[in-house]
Design an enzyme around this catalytic site. Structure first.
Site, PDB file in Angstrom:
ATOM      1  CD  GLU A 161      -2.757  -0.851   5.519  1.00 28.63           C
ATOM      2  OE1 GLU A 161      -2.559  -1.810   6.288  1.00 28.63           O
ATOM      3  OE2 GLU A 161      -2.476   0.325   5.827  1.00 28.63           O
ATOM      4  CG  HIS A 165      -0.459   0.309   2.515  1.00 31.43           C
ATOM      5  ND1 HIS A 165      -0.319   1.607   2.981  1.00 31.43           N
ATOM      6  CD2 HIS A 165      -0.057  -0.498   3.527  1.00 31.43           C
ATOM      7  CE1 HIS A 165       0.141   1.583   4.203  1.00 31.43           C
ATOM      8  NE2 HIS A 165       0.319   0.325   4.565  1.00 31.43           N
ATOM      9  CG  HIS A 225       1.162   4.626  12.252  1.00 30.54           C
ATOM     10  ND1 HIS A 225      -0.208   4.599  12.344  1.00 30.54           N
ATOM     11  CD2 HIS A 225       1.471   3.882  11.160  1.00 30.54           C
ATOM     12  CE1 HIS A 225      -0.713   3.873  11.354  1.00 30.54           C
ATOM     13  NE2 HIS A 225       0.301   3.423  10.630  1.00 30.54           N
TER      14      HIS A 225
END
Length: 353
Positions: free
Chosen positions: A210, A66, A320
């Site tokens: 995604e 993704h 993240h």
């Protein structure tokens, strides 16, 4: 060792914005690179870029990485010109404070910052409060709301400052390693397959959205109708403080891609990946996954009548965040392993568990 062209491809990916729903700039990079090695390239209306090598071959193998990254979206512009935002994907708000950002407008990027009241002005109670996205604002250095609204539209996407930095031991850090390194891996694997003599048809897909629900893999897999599939994403490295190996497995950056074992993975696909790794001296790590993956593998396995699915992951520290850390060696090994897997598949192969 990456070639100059492969290194430039990775740099171009990491400098292109791709928040979920706004992936066009990074998809342009994918299309240009894929055409450079003669692959068939098409883009569907969802935004997935499908790169095809040996389209007449059998069986059909889908490689999915993704391309979308987490980001922010402009929700409100106040009368002082500050931008208030909603999250695209899963952020820890604490890592956003103090970050340089870019607002991606129709006219081009606008620089800004996310900060908060200086520590000198925070009350003892305020210092204990964990901030939420709704408490953060973006400062783009305008005079007032009128100037801000002349530059920025509601719905414009925002990313932290893009790019990457080289570190020691062939590691690199930056935002959006999740999952531009997966895109790099599947497209590079397709290029390496094209240099061989494949019998299978290989569809390397830069999937979209995604991070907001595994959406692009569903639509692209339905179109391709693959018999086999390999998903490449990042996975949590556990070789840093506070991450427990007993809970998340022993996963080290720079020790090879991670092969997952569990109900989301076809055991015959896993066995062939391990055989190819052993025969070629490619280092890998093994981890277990007791539930469907929280990535494209969960949906790819369930497409149509079911896809024999493998999951190959790149170890990633600080996922993240604006400083995700990965190893270039792990990327190279993953692309080589997947290419060798694809080249080993013939029409008579049986992947029945």
């Amino acid at each position: 060792m990456l070639t100059d062209a492969e290194s430039q491809f990775l740099k171009d990916l990491l400098h292109a914005p791709s928040p979920s729903g706004f992936e066009r700039p990074v998809q342009n990079v994918v299309r240009e690179y894929a055409r450079s090695f003669g692959a068939e390239v098409r883009t569907d209306w969802h935004g997935n870029v499908i790169v095809v090598v040996n389209p007449g071959g059998s069986p059909r193998i889908m490689l999915a990485g993704h391309c979308d990254q987490i980001g922010l979206l402009v929700k409100h512009v106040d009368d002082r010109g500050f931008l208030w935002v909603h999250a695209i994907g899963g952020w820890d708000p604490q890592v956003l404070i103090g970050q340089a950002v870019q607002v991606w407008t129709r006219q081009g990027p606008i620089s800004g910052v996310i900060a908060r009241k200086p520590i000198h002005l925070l009350s003892p109670e305020e210092r204990k409060v964990v901030p939420e996205i709704k408490n953060l604002w973006v400062d783009i250095a305008v005079r007032d709301g009128e100037e801000a609204r002349s530059l920025v539209e509601i719905g414009d996407p925002i990313t932290v400052q893009l790019g990457f930095r080289p570190l020691r031991n062939n590691l690199v850090c930056g935002p959006a390693m999740d999952n531009k390194v997966g895109v790099w891996t599947v497209i590079t694997a397709a290029r390496r397959v094209a240099e061989g003599n494949p019998q299978a048809a290989v569809y390397a897909v830069s999937t979209v959205q995604e991070e907001i629900g595994l959406r692009g893999v569903q639509t692209s897999a339905f179109q391709i109708d693959p018999q086999l599939g390999i998903v490449v994403d990042v996975t949590h490295a556990t070789d840093c403080p506070t991450v427990e190996e007993s809970q998340f497995g022993r996963v080290k950056v720079g020790q090879g891609p991670v092969l997952y074992r569990g109900p989301n993975v076809n055991p015959v696909v896993l066995e062939r990946l391990q055989q190819q790794a052993g025969a070629s001296g490619i280092p890998t790590q093994l981890n277990g996954l007791a539930v469907p993956a929280s990535n494209d593998a969960a949906q790819l396995q369930l497409s149509r009548g079911g896809v024999a699915t493998g999951l190959v992951c790149i170890p990633n520290r600080y996922m993240h965040s604006p400083v995700e850390v990965v190893s270039l060696d792990d990327l190279d090994h993953a692309a080589t392993l997947i290419a060798k897997f694809c080249l080993s598949v013939t029409p008579v192969c049986d992947f029945t568990p």
